[in-house]
Design an enzyme around this catalytic site. Structure first.
Site, PDB file in Angstrom:
ATOM      1  N   GLU A   1       0.828  -1.212   0.000  1.00  9.36           N
ATOM      2  CA  GLU A   1       0.000   0.000   0.000  1.00  9.36           C
ATOM      3  C   GLU A   1       0.857   1.254   0.000  1.00  9.36           C
ATOM      4  O   GLU A   1       1.975   1.252   0.546  1.00  9.36           O
ATOM      5  CB  GLU A   1      -0.951   0.047   1.204  1.00  9.36           C
ATOM      6  CG  GLU A   1      -2.216  -0.750   1.056  1.00  9.36           C
ATOM      7  CD  GLU A   1      -2.193  -2.030   1.867  1.00  9.36           C
ATOM      8  OE1 GLU A   1      -3.013  -2.924   1.569  1.00  9.36           O
ATOM      9  OE2 GLU A   1      -1.354  -2.142   2.774  1.00  9.36           O
ATOM     10  N   THR A   2       0.319   2.291  -0.611  1.00  8.38           N
ATOM     11  CA  THR A   2       0.886   3.640  -0.589  1.00  8.38           C
ATOM     12  C   THR A   2      -0.211   4.594  -0.156  1.00  8.38           C
ATOM     13  O   THR A   2      -1.353   4.481  -0.616  1.00  8.38           O
ATOM     14  CB  THR A   2       1.424   4.036  -1.968  1.00  8.38           C
ATOM     15  OG1 THR A   2       2.522   3.186  -2.320  1.00  8.38           O
ATOM     16  CG2 THR A   2       1.891   5.484  -1.992  1.00  8.38           C
TER      17      THR A   2
END
Length: 281
Positions: free
Chosen positions: A45-46
């Site tokens: 995830e970002t």
């Protein structure tokens, strides 16, 4: 130019836990760049940080390498620690697509409270999940509970395995995951959270190869779902210490406290990198 920081989340040492990129001034970026940037970072995830819209501390948009998602655990922990290091530590409210989530962060540690009922979305067969994990069907326990698709914001197939050896030798079989997705179509790709439990101690692994995440070293949203599921199953408060990522060389430790309708996830995060995005067309 926009800054970013990278944290290793659910670890108190660098190069453990689950890496997370936090892009701190995402409001200056064109919308069309968010997904390509998440794919470029390549983490599970970002987070892109925006000014709050509803009186919170910040608004988060969370992307996997393939899509935007409404909620995830290690992005909340890492972002809370990042915000506490930039400003005063303490209570904060993080706005997500799943709603506002209260968080606390201080001294490199954070926690969040998720107030939600557990969603039960299906019951994949032991044969289905065993095939996904490359294990014989007998490796899947059904005496405590059968495999279940459950969600505290993101869906996972929660699967208790018979032994730590079974957990260690599990590995994703993408064709079986595709078949499971066809059997259980959801807005998000089929993912398996496999675990073994001894009292309050849990060892877990999470596989989501259809999401371009062959294995995840720490999955707070799955830990939240497991905590709520076991709390509902046992009809009492459930406290768990979940260790994940050991097989990847990225040990993660996730603390869970769950009552039916409420779950708290907490852990450490360590900043390991920071930088600036280049000039993007």
């Amino acid at each position: 130019m926009t800054d970013y920081v990278v944290y290793d989340v659910f670890s108190d040492v660098a190069f453990g836990g689950n890496p997370l990129a936090v892009v701190t001034e995402a409001h200056v970026l064109p919308e069309r760049l968010l997904q390509p940037l998440a794919r470029e970072f390549g983490f599970s995830e970002t987070v892109f940080l925006f000014p709050p819209e509803h009186g919170g501390t910040a608004r988060l948009r969370i992307f996997t390498p393939t899509q935007e998602i409404p909620f995830a655990g290690h992005p909340l922990i890492g972002t809370a620690v990042a915000l506490a290091e930039r400003g005063p530590p303490g209570q904060m409210l993080l706005e997500t697509a799943a709603g506002p989530i209260p968080c606390f962060a201080e001294g490199g540690r954070a926690g969040f409270l998720r107030e939600t009922a557990l969603e039960t979305l299906g019951a994949p067969t032991p044969a289905t999940v065993a095939a996904c994990l490359g294990l014989p069907q007998g490796s899947v326990r059904t005496d405590v509970h059968a495999p279940v698709l459950a969600s505290a914001g993101l869906p996972f197939a929660l699967v208790e395995l018979a032994s730590a050896r079974d957990l260690s030798r599990a590995g994703p079989r993408i064709e079986a995951f595709r078949a499971a997705q066809d059997l259980h179509p959801l807005p998000f790709d089929f993912a398996v959270y496999a675990y073994v439990r001894e009292g309050d101690d849990v060892r877990a692994r999470m596989f989501a190869p259809l999401e371009d995440i062959p294995e995840d070293p720490a999955t707070g949203s799955a830990a939240a779902a497991l905590g709520l599921f076991l709390s509902n199953l046992e009809g009492r408060e459930c406290r768990l210490t979940i260790r994940q990522g050991a097989e990847m060389g990225r040990l993660s430790v996730i603390e869970v406290i769950a009552d039916p309708g409420f779950v708290t996830i907490s852990g450490d995060a360590v900043r390991v990198m920071e930088g600036r995005l280049g000039r993007l067309a």
